[in-house]
Design a protein around this motif. Sequence first.
Motif, PDB file in Angstrom:
ATOM      1  N   ARG A 191     -11.230  38.624 -40.796  1.00  0.00           N
ATOM      2  CA  ARG A 191     -12.424  38.119 -40.115  1.00  0.00           C
ATOM      3  C   ARG A 191     -12.119  38.000 -38.628  1.00  0.00           C
ATOM      4  NH1 ARG A 191     -15.017  33.497 -38.321  1.00  0.00           N
ATOM      5  NH2 ARG A 191     -17.205  33.324 -38.937  1.00  0.00           N
ATOM      6  N   PRO A 192     -12.960  38.586 -37.773  1.00  0.00           N
ATOM      7  CA  PRO A 192     -12.756  38.460 -36.323  1.00  0.00           C
ATOM      8  C   PRO A 192     -12.930  37.017 -35.866  1.00  0.00           C
ATOM      9  CG  PRO A 192     -14.280  40.251 -36.835  1.00  0.00           C
ATOM     10  CD  PRO A 192     -14.070  39.480 -38.101  1.00  0.00           C
ATOM     11  N   SER A 193     -12.430  36.721 -34.683  1.00  0.00           N
ATOM     12  CA  SER A 193     -12.607  35.378 -34.118  1.00  0.00           C
ATOM     13  C   SER A 193     -14.088  35.137 -33.833  1.00  0.00           C
ATOM     14  CB  SER A 193     -11.805  35.250 -32.814  1.00  0.00           C
ATOM     15  OG  SER A 193     -12.412  36.045 -31.800  1.00  0.00           O
ATOM     16  N   ASN A 194     -14.436  33.876 -33.653  1.00  0.00           N
ATOM     17  CA  ASN A 194     -15.830  33.544 -33.347  1.00  0.00           C
ATOM     18  C   ASN A 194     -16.289  34.216 -32.061  1.00  0.00           C
ATOM     19  OD1 ASN A 194     -16.179  32.010 -35.642  1.00  0.00           O
ATOM     20  ND2 ASN A 194     -15.699  30.083 -34.636  1.00  0.00           N
ATOM     21  N   ASP A 195     -15.413  34.292 -31.059  1.00  0.00           N
ATOM     22  CA  ASP A 195     -15.770  34.952 -29.800  1.00  0.00           C
ATOM     23  C   ASP A 195     -16.058  36.427 -30.023  1.00  0.00           C
ATOM     24  OD1 ASP A 195     -15.566  32.607 -28.348  1.00  0.00           O
ATOM     25  OD2 ASP A 195     -13.510  32.994 -27.687  1.00  0.00           O
ATOM     26  N   ASP A 223     -28.841  23.121 -34.114  1.00  0.00           N
ATOM     27  CA  ASP A 223     -28.567  24.463 -34.624  1.00  0.00           C
ATOM     28  C   ASP A 223     -27.500  25.096 -33.738  1.00  0.00           C
ATOM     29  OD1 ASP A 223     -28.516  27.012 -35.644  1.00  0.00           O
ATOM     30  OD2 ASP A 223     -30.604  27.486 -35.182  1.00  0.00           O
ATOM     31  N   MET A 224     -26.255  24.648 -33.921  1.00  0.00           N
ATOM     32  CA  MET A 224     -25.173  25.084 -33.036  1.00  0.00           C
ATOM     33  C   MET A 224     -24.876  26.579 -33.146  1.00  0.00           C
ATOM     34  SD  MET A 224     -22.544  21.900 -33.109  1.00  0.00           S
ATOM     35  CE  MET A 224     -23.043  20.870 -34.461  1.00  0.00           C
ATOM     36  N   VAL A 225     -24.926  27.111 -34.349  1.00  0.00           N
ATOM     37  CA  VAL A 225     -24.659  28.538 -34.538  1.00  0.00           C
ATOM     38  C   VAL A 225     -25.768  29.371 -33.893  1.00  0.00           C
ATOM     39  CG1 VAL A 225     -24.424  30.383 -36.238  1.00  0.00           C
ATOM     40  CG2 VAL A 225     -23.285  28.191 -36.621  1.00  0.00           C
ATOM     41  N   GLY A 226     -27.007  29.021 -34.181  1.00  0.00           N
ATOM     42  CA  GLY A 226     -28.133  29.736 -33.597  1.00  0.00           C
ATOM     43  C   GLY A 226     -28.134  29.667 -32.075  1.00  0.00           C
ATOM     44  N   ARG A 227     -27.758  28.507 -31.561  1.00  0.00           N
ATOM     45  CA  ARG A 227     -27.711  28.309 -30.118  1.00  0.00           C
ATOM     46  C   ARG A 227     -26.616  29.172 -29.485  1.00  0.00           C
ATOM     47  NH1 ARG A 227     -30.057  23.703 -27.574  1.00  0.00           N
ATOM     48  NH2 ARG A 227     -29.179  23.298 -25.526  1.00  0.00           N
ATOM     49  N   ALA A 228     -25.446  29.238 -30.119  1.00  0.00           N
ATOM     50  CA  ALA A 228     -24.341  30.055 -29.602  1.00  0.00           C
ATOM     51  C   ALA A 228     -24.727  31.529 -29.615  1.00  0.00           C
ATOM     52  CB  ALA A 228     -23.077  29.816 -30.424  1.00  0.00           C
ATOM     53  N   LEU A 241     -19.404  36.763 -31.823  1.00  0.00           N
ATOM     54  CA  LEU A 241     -20.512  36.551 -30.899  1.00  0.00           C
ATOM     55  C   LEU A 241     -20.720  37.766 -29.996  1.00  0.00           C
ATOM     56  CD1 LEU A 241     -20.122  32.819 -29.802  1.00  0.00           C
ATOM     57  CD2 LEU A 241     -22.023  33.828 -31.064  1.00  0.00           C
ATOM     58  N   ALA A 242     -19.620  38.375 -29.549  1.00  0.00           N
ATOM     59  CA  ALA A 242     -19.719  39.573 -28.708  1.00  0.00           C
ATOM     60  C   ALA A 242     -20.364  40.712 -29.483  1.00  0.00           C
ATOM     61  CB  ALA A 242     -18.337  39.975 -28.194  1.00  0.00           C
ATOM     62  N   LEU A 243     -19.946  40.895 -30.732  1.00  0.00           N
ATOM     63  CA  LEU A 243     -20.546  41.944 -31.564  1.00  0.00           C
ATOM     64  C   LEU A 243     -22.034  41.677 -31.760  1.00  0.00           C
ATOM     65  CD1 LEU A 243     -17.801  42.381 -34.304  1.00  0.00           C
ATOM     66  CD2 LEU A 243     -18.508  44.103 -32.628  1.00  0.00           C
ATOM     67  N   TYR A 244     -22.377  40.446 -32.096  1.00  0.00           N
ATOM     68  CA  TYR A 244     -23.780  40.089 -32.320  1.00  0.00           C
ATOM     69  C   TYR A 244     -24.617  40.347 -31.069  1.00  0.00           C
ATOM     70  CZ  TYR A 244     -27.965  37.279 -32.923  1.00  0.00           C
ATOM     71  OH  TYR A 244     -29.267  36.873 -32.991  1.00  0.00           O
ATOM     72  N   ALA A 245     -24.148  39.835 -29.946  1.00  0.00           N
ATOM     73  CA  ALA A 245     -24.924  39.933 -28.705  1.00  0.00           C
ATOM     74  C   ALA A 245     -25.118  41.386 -28.287  1.00  0.00           C
ATOM     75  CB  ALA A 245     -24.226  39.143 -27.598  1.00  0.00           C
ATOM     76  N   HIS A 246     -24.064  42.177 -28.364  1.00  0.00           N
ATOM     77  CA  HIS A 246     -24.184  43.582 -27.966  1.00  0.00           C
ATOM     78  C   HIS A 246     -25.060  44.364 -28.951  1.00  0.00           C
ATOM     79  CE1 HIS A 246     -20.798  42.581 -25.297  1.00  0.00           C
ATOM     80  NE2 HIS A 246     -21.431  43.432 -24.504  1.00  0.00           N
ATOM     81  N   PHE A 247     -24.977  44.033 -30.235  1.00  0.00           N
ATOM     82  CA  PHE A 247     -25.840  44.687 -31.215  1.00  0.00           C
ATOM     83  C   PHE A 247     -27.305  44.369 -30.926  1.00  0.00           C
ATOM     84  CE2 PHE A 247     -28.316  44.665 -35.109  1.00  0.00           C
ATOM     85  CZ  PHE A 247     -28.072  45.941 -35.588  1.00  0.00           C
ATOM     86  N   LYS A 248     -27.615  43.090 -30.712  1.00  0.00           N
ATOM     87  CA  LYS A 248     -28.995  42.686 -30.453  1.00  0.00           C
ATOM     88  C   LYS A 248     -29.515  43.297 -29.153  1.00  0.00           C
ATOM     89  CE  LYS A 248     -31.199  40.033 -32.532  1.00  0.00           C
ATOM     90  NZ  LYS A 248     -32.257  40.323 -33.521  1.00  0.00           N
ATOM     91  N   TYR A 257     -27.811  32.774 -29.522  1.00  0.00           N
ATOM     92  CA  TYR A 257     -28.847  32.959 -28.508  1.00  0.00           C
ATOM     93  C   TYR A 257     -28.212  33.047 -27.114  1.00  0.00           C
ATOM     94  CZ  TYR A 257     -33.080  32.192 -25.756  1.00  0.00           C
ATOM     95  OH  TYR A 257     -34.103  32.318 -24.866  1.00  0.00           O
ATOM     96  N   ASP A 258     -27.290  32.121 -26.822  1.00  0.00           N
ATOM     97  CA  ASP A 258     -26.649  32.088 -25.505  1.00  0.00           C
ATOM     98  C   ASP A 258     -25.826  33.350 -25.246  1.00  0.00           C
ATOM     99  OD1 ASP A 258     -27.811  29.620 -25.077  1.00  0.00           O
ATOM    100  OD2 ASP A 258     -25.968  28.478 -25.413  1.00  0.00           O
ATOM    101  N   ALA A 259     -25.132  33.841 -26.276  1.00  0.00           N
ATOM    102  CA  ALA A 259     -24.346  35.066 -26.114  1.00  0.00           C
ATOM    103  C   ALA A 259     -25.260  36.245 -25.807  1.00  0.00           C
ATOM    104  CB  ALA A 259     -23.523  35.328 -27.378  1.00  0.00           C
ATOM    105  N   TRP A 260     -26.365  36.323 -26.518  1.00  0.00           N
ATOM    106  CA  TRP A 260     -27.325  37.413 -26.299  1.00  0.00           C
ATOM    107  C   TRP A 260     -27.981  37.269 -24.924  1.00  0.00           C
ATOM    108  CZ3 TRP A 260     -32.287  38.156 -29.749  1.00  0.00           C
ATOM    109  CH2 TRP A 260     -32.914  39.360 -29.430  1.00  0.00           C
ATOM    110  N   ALA A 261     -28.359  36.056 -24.556  1.00  0.00           N
ATOM    111  CA  ALA A 261     -29.003  35.811 -23.261  1.00  0.00           C
ATOM    112  C   ALA A 261     -28.069  36.174 -22.109  1.00  0.00           C
ATOM    113  CB  ALA A 261     -29.442  34.358 -23.159  1.00  0.00           C
TER     114      ALA A 261
END
Length: 86
Positions: free
Chosen positions: A21-25, A51-56, A28-35, A58-62
């Motif tokens: 499993r990749p690190s949380n960072d 909603d800490m996960v949703g907020r993180a 988040l990078a994978l998620y943000a770049h995919f979105k 959102y912030d990564a994507w933003a």
Amino acid sequence: MSDLKSAFEQAQADVKTLTERPSNDDLLALYAHFKQATDGDVSGKRPGMLDMVGRAKYDAWAGLKGVSKDDAMQKYIDKVNELLGR
């Protein structure tokens, strides 16, 4: 289909083959770049404090606002290759 688009789709398949499993960072990078690559700039309201996960997510994507879809695809591919040790 462009080479970048096919490489992006291959990276989406490759990321599912990770043995650890990749690190949380990294996640988040994978998620943000995919979105950013698939949907463009972030939309909607920022999730609430509880909603800490949703907020993180959102912030990564933003944080990628203004990045082109092609650049986001390439960064996603690069991150998957890094995680796979390529």
